[in-house]
Design an enzyme around this catalytic site. Structure first.
Site, PDB file in Angstrom:
ATOM      1  N   ASP A  24       0.866  -1.173   0.000  1.00 35.04           N
ATOM      2  CA  ASP A  24       0.000   0.000   0.000  1.00 35.04           C
ATOM      3  C   ASP A  24       0.908   1.230   0.000  1.00 35.04           C
ATOM      4  OD1 ASP A  24      -2.412   1.655   0.503  1.00 35.04           O
ATOM      5  OD2 ASP A  24      -1.471   1.931   2.461  1.00 35.04           O
ATOM      6  N   ASP A  26      -0.291   5.161   0.670  1.00 31.22           N
ATOM      7  CA  ASP A  26      -0.600   6.200   1.650  1.00 31.22           C
ATOM      8  C   ASP A  26      -0.712   5.613   3.049  1.00 31.22           C
ATOM      9  OD1 ASP A  26      -1.065   8.649  -0.084  1.00 31.22           O
ATOM     10  OD2 ASP A  26      -2.438   7.230  -1.019  1.00 31.22           O
ATOM     11  N   THR A 124      -2.352   0.979  -4.660  1.00 33.75           N
ATOM     12  CA  THR A 124      -2.834   2.171  -3.981  1.00 33.75           C
ATOM     13  C   THR A 124      -4.151   2.649  -4.560  1.00 33.75           C
ATOM     14  OG1 THR A 124      -2.316   4.497  -3.508  1.00 33.75           O
ATOM     15  CG2 THR A 124      -1.399   3.579  -5.532  1.00 33.75           C
ATOM     16  N   LYS A 156     -10.408  -0.754  -2.996  1.00 35.74           N
ATOM     17  CA  LYS A 156     -10.413  -1.366  -1.672  1.00 35.74           C
ATOM     18  C   LYS A 156     -11.672  -0.918  -0.915  1.00 35.74           C
ATOM     19  CE  LYS A 156      -5.363  -0.887  -1.574  1.00 35.74           C
ATOM     20  NZ  LYS A 156      -4.195  -0.256  -0.919  1.00 35.74           N
ATOM     21  N   ASP A 181      -1.957  -0.340   5.989  1.00 33.88           N
ATOM     22  CA  ASP A 181      -2.168   0.432   7.220  1.00 33.88           C
ATOM     23  C   ASP A 181      -3.627   0.761   7.485  1.00 33.88           C
ATOM     24  OD1 ASP A 181      -2.431   3.882   6.775  1.00 33.88           O
ATOM     25  OD2 ASP A 181      -2.366   2.486   5.095  1.00 33.88           O
TER      26      ASP A 181
END
Length: 245
Positions: A24, A26, A124, A156, A181
């Site tokens: 990922d 960000d 991402t 996502k 995250d």
């Protein structure tokens, strides 16, 4: 259950390396969430609305168009969701190109993957312009492929982004390790069948069967990810080192 220092899992017989590591961006590779919050707050304020830290954190991990729609709905600003996304991206690309905020240990772990010949994919929900600004700050060839939010139909927490990355690399998702995250990101990777290492930053990530968690990418190395790919879990709650179970 064994303990290891960062970058070296304790085991007399090392398992095979992951087929790929799926990153990922960000909040995992780069800590852009404060930049997103600043961009969102400035944009909303300029158009007469109000935006809070809690509002910003609620968007972590979302597809950008979902975040744009949420901003319009919550604030009533006179922009379309796509206009919100476009305006935010202009601000974000400029900020990241100026000083990409890599998370501690991220570049070192990427370098270890490259040196070992383990392909890495960037997965991402940010769009290609912003992902490109981050990728350009790394050595050429660091990422074998990049999957962005404007290149998939379902973002996502749908599994499509991670399935797309694995398909492009020609690898089995179940042999891949995903680093995430956010709640939507973890859900996406797990739904795709990837082994997941959750690296919480701005939002909490619950424990779950088969899910690994670390506080800091400096605490782990490729040997630890090999254990995860083999079906084991790692946790760094022990101050002495990463626990493999």
């Amino acid at each position: 259950m064994t303990s290891s220092t960062a970058g070296s899992a304790a085991s007399s017989t090392s398992p095979p390396l992951p087929a790929a590591v799926l990153w990922d961006m960000d909040g995992t590779l780069v800590d852009t969430e404060p930049l997103w919050l600043r961009a969102e707050t400035d944009l909303v304020t300029e158009h007469g609305g109000r935006w809070t830290l809690e509002d910003g954190l609620s968007l972590v991990g979302n597809p950008l168009i979902v975040s744009g729609r949420t901003i319009v709905e919550r604030t009533g600003i006179r922009l379309s969701p796509q206009q919100v996304v476009d305006a935010l991206l202009v601000r974000m690309v400029a900020a990241v190109r100026s000083a990409p905020p890599f998370r501690p240990g991220a570049r070192e772990l990427l370098e270890e993957c490259v040196a070992a010949g383990v392909p890495a994919a960037l997965v991402t929900m940010s769009y290609a312009d912003l992902a490109g600004a981050v990728v350009d700050a790394l050595p050429p060839g660091t990422f074998t492929t990049v999957v962005t939010g404007d290149a998939v139909v379902h973002g996502k927490p749908h599994p499509e982004p991670f399935l797309t990355a694995a398909a492009r690399l020609g690898v089995d998702p179940s042999r891949c390790v995903a680093l995430e995250d956010s709640v939507p990101g973890v859900a996406s990777a797990e739904a795709a069948g990837c082994r997941v290492v959750a690296v919480p930053l701005h939002v909490p990530l619950d424990d779950a069967p088969g899910r690994s968690r670390v506080r800091d990418l400096r605490r782990i190395g490729l040997a630890d990810l090999a254990h995860v790919a083999a079906g084991r879990t790692i946790d760094d709650a022990d101050p002495a080192g990463v626990v493999v179970s």
